[in-house]
Design a protein around this motif. Structure first.
Motif, PDB file in Angstrom:
ATOM      1  N   LYS A 147     -13.043  66.000  -1.023  1.00 38.23           N
ATOM      2  CA  LYS A 147     -12.977  65.753  -2.467  1.00 38.23           C
ATOM      3  C   LYS A 147     -12.904  64.252  -2.769  1.00 38.23           C
ATOM      4  N   VAL A 148     -12.127  63.532  -1.956  1.00 33.39           N
ATOM      5  CA  VAL A 148     -12.032  62.075  -2.149  1.00 33.39           C
ATOM      6  C   VAL A 148     -13.397  61.440  -1.905  1.00 33.39           C
ATOM      7  N   GLN A 149     -14.078  61.844  -0.845  1.00 37.64           N
ATOM      8  CA  GLN A 149     -15.399  61.274  -0.549  1.00 37.64           C
ATOM      9  C   GLN A 149     -16.396  61.589  -1.662  1.00 37.64           C
ATOM     10  N   ARG A 150     -16.401  62.834  -2.129  1.00 41.22           N
ATOM     11  CA  ARG A 150     -17.316  63.193  -3.216  1.00 41.22           C
ATOM     12  C   ARG A 150     -16.956  62.455  -4.500  1.00 41.22           C
ATOM     13  N   GLY A 151     -15.662  62.300  -4.755  1.00 39.03           N
ATOM     14  CA  GLY A 151     -15.226  61.554  -5.935  1.00 39.03           C
ATOM     15  C   GLY A 151     -15.639  60.092  -5.862  1.00 39.03           C
ATOM     16  N   ARG A 152     -15.490  59.488  -4.696  1.00 37.88           N
ATOM     17  CA  ARG A 152     -15.922  58.099  -4.513  1.00 37.88           C
ATOM     18  C   ARG A 152     -17.425  57.965  -4.727  1.00 37.88           C
ATOM     19  N   GLU A 153     -18.174  58.917  -4.181  1.00 38.09           N
ATOM     20  CA  GLU A 153     -19.630  58.883  -4.326  1.00 38.09           C
ATOM     21  C   GLU A 153     -20.029  59.004  -5.796  1.00 38.09           C
ATOM     22  N   ARG A 154     -19.406  59.920  -6.520  1.00 38.89           N
ATOM     23  CA  ARG A 154     -19.694  60.058  -7.955  1.00 38.89           C
ATOM     24  C   ARG A 154     -19.343  58.775  -8.704  1.00 38.89           C
ATOM     25  N   LEU A 155     -18.192  58.200  -8.369  1.00 38.94           N
ATOM     26  CA  LEU A 155     -17.764  56.963  -9.015  1.00 38.94           C
ATOM     27  C   LEU A 155     -18.740  55.829  -8.716  1.00 38.94           C
ATOM     28  N   ARG A 156     -19.164  55.726  -7.464  1.00 44.09           N
ATOM     29  CA  ARG A 156     -20.131  54.689  -7.079  1.00 44.09           C
ATOM     30  C   ARG A 156     -21.422  54.848  -7.865  1.00 44.09           C
ATOM     31  N   LYS A 157     -21.910  56.094  -7.967  1.00 45.02           N
ATOM     32  CA  LYS A 157     -23.149  56.347  -8.700  1.00 45.02           C
ATOM     33  C   LYS A 157     -22.980  55.999 -10.174  1.00 45.02           C
ATOM     34  N   MET A 158     -21.865  56.407 -10.763  1.00 46.63           N
ATOM     35  CA  MET A 158     -21.615  56.104 -12.174  1.00 46.63           C
ATOM     36  C   MET A 158     -21.555  54.589 -12.394  1.00 46.63           C
ATOM     37  N   LEU A 159     -20.900  53.887 -11.482  1.00 45.47           N
ATOM     38  CA  LEU A 159     -20.786  52.434 -11.580  1.00 45.47           C
ATOM     39  C   LEU A 159     -22.152  51.777 -11.454  1.00 45.47           C
ATOM     40  N   ASN A 160     -22.936  52.214 -10.476  1.00 46.40           N
ATOM     41  CA  ASN A 160     -24.284  51.647 -10.297  1.00 46.40           C
ATOM     42  C   ASN A 160     -25.200  51.978 -11.464  1.00 46.40           C
ATOM     43  N   ASP A 161     -25.037  53.149 -12.074  1.00 50.10           N
ATOM     44  CA  ASP A 161     -25.843  53.515 -13.237  1.00 50.10           C
ATOM     45  C   ASP A 161     -25.460  52.704 -14.468  1.00 50.10           C
ATOM     46  N   SER A 162     -24.207  52.306 -14.558  1.00 48.89           N
ATOM     47  CA  SER A 162     -23.698  51.642 -15.757  1.00 48.89           C
ATOM     48  C   SER A 162     -23.708  50.123 -15.693  1.00 48.89           C
ATOM     49  N   CYS A 163     -23.493  49.578 -14.500  1.00 41.71           N
ATOM     50  CA  CYS A 163     -23.250  48.144 -14.381  1.00 41.71           C
ATOM     51  C   CYS A 163     -24.200  47.482 -13.384  1.00 41.71           C
ATOM     52  N   ARG A 164     -24.478  46.231 -13.632  1.00 42.92           N
ATOM     53  CA  ARG A 164     -25.229  45.391 -12.709  1.00 42.92           C
ATOM     54  C   ARG A 164     -24.179  44.507 -12.033  1.00 42.92           C
ATOM     55  N   ILE A 165     -23.926  44.778 -10.754  1.00 41.98           N
ATOM     56  CA  ILE A 165     -22.864  44.089 -10.028  1.00 41.98           C
ATOM     57  C   ILE A 165     -23.473  43.058  -9.104  1.00 41.98           C
ATOM     58  N   GLU A 166     -22.991  41.826  -9.208  1.00 46.27           N
ATOM     59  CA  GLU A 166     -23.451  40.756  -8.323  1.00 46.27           C
ATOM     60  C   GLU A 166     -22.366  40.510  -7.292  1.00 46.27           C
ATOM     61  N   GLN A 167     -22.769  40.553  -6.018  1.00 47.29           N
ATOM     62  CA  GLN A 167     -21.809  40.391  -4.936  1.00 47.29           C
ATOM     63  C   GLN A 167     -22.173  39.196  -4.076  1.00 47.29           C
ATOM     64  N   ALA A 168     -21.137  38.554  -3.503  1.00 47.53           N
ATOM     65  CA  ALA A 168     -21.342  37.493  -2.522  1.00 47.53           C
ATOM     66  C   ALA A 168     -21.737  38.149  -1.204  1.00 47.53           C
ATOM     67  N   HIS A 169     -22.036  37.362  -0.213  1.00 51.48           N
ATOM     68  CA  HIS A 169     -22.557  37.885   1.057  1.00 51.48           C
ATOM     69  C   HIS A 169     -21.589  38.815   1.782  1.00 51.48           C
ATOM     70  N   LEU A 170     -20.299  38.724   1.541  1.00 50.54           N
ATOM     71  CA  LEU A 170     -19.332  39.603   2.192  1.00 50.54           C
ATOM     72  C   LEU A 170     -18.944  40.790   1.323  1.00 50.54           C
TER      73      LEU A 170
END
Length: 190
Positions: A147-170
């Motif tokens: 359930k935690v893994q599926r919840g994280r995956e849903r959250l990741r997808k929702m975040l990627n669908d909603s936001c443009r995240i810029e990350q440094a190399h690490l």
């Protein structure tokens, strides 16, 4: 005590190198190593198979490293560490990015179905161990982990669908902007 000396002789340097690969500060490496040794001393009687000793020791080390980061960083896990997709936000260096995302993350967690929202809030935001949470919810540990893994995956997808995240190399977040005009949380910033 001889067993501890054997463990230190056989695995000590490997353990320190493993810890050092995750933590840059030598003092913290020493502290984590000492915590690992303390756990070994207090839990050695729980080890059932001697052939799994190395795996058991490195699991303890990995758990101590995770505890270190929980205590020293603000971590937003959006998928399992095995898949190497996590966003780490160091408050001193990335306060603005953290504040940009904080409301969005909390808003998205609130949108998760109840079965995932509860386990994500308890395990990720409140830091409750998954074993303790499984016990509290009277749920099989493996089921809770799923359930935690599926919840994280849903959250990741929702975040990627909603936001443009810029990350440094690490993987450190340096900026976050909504993908559409309404914003991911109903605002113009994440």
């Amino acid at each position: 005590m001889d067993q501890l000396n054997d463990i230190h002789t056989e695995f000590g340097q490997h353990l320190k190198n493993f810890i050092r690969s995750k933590v840059n500060n030598d003092e913290d490496v020493s502290d984590i190593y000492q915590n690992v040794i303390l756990k070994i001393i207090t839990k050695i009687d729980t080890l059932k198979k001697t052939e799994s000793l190395k795996s058991w020791i490195f699991t303890i080390a990995n758990n101590q490293i995770i505890d270190y980061f929980r205590n020293h960083k603000t971590r937003v896990e959006v998928q399992t560490w095995e898949s190497k997709f996590s966003i780490e936000l160091e408050p001193a260096e990335n306060t603005n990015a953290y504040h940009l995302m904080e409301g969005c993350i909390h808003s998205l967690i609130a949108q998760l179905p109840d079965e995932y929202r509860l386990v994500i809030e308890q395990s990720e935001l409140k830091g409750m161990s998954q074993k303790d949470l499984a016990q509290k919810l009277d749920m099989n540990y493996i089921t809770l982990r799923s359930k935690v893994q599926r919840g994280r995956e849903r959250l990741r997808k929702m975040l990627n669908d909603s936001c443009r995240i810029e990350q440094a190399h690490l993987g450190t977040v340096i900026d976050c902007k909504p993908k559409n005009a309404s914003g991911c949380c109903g605002s113009s910033t994440c």
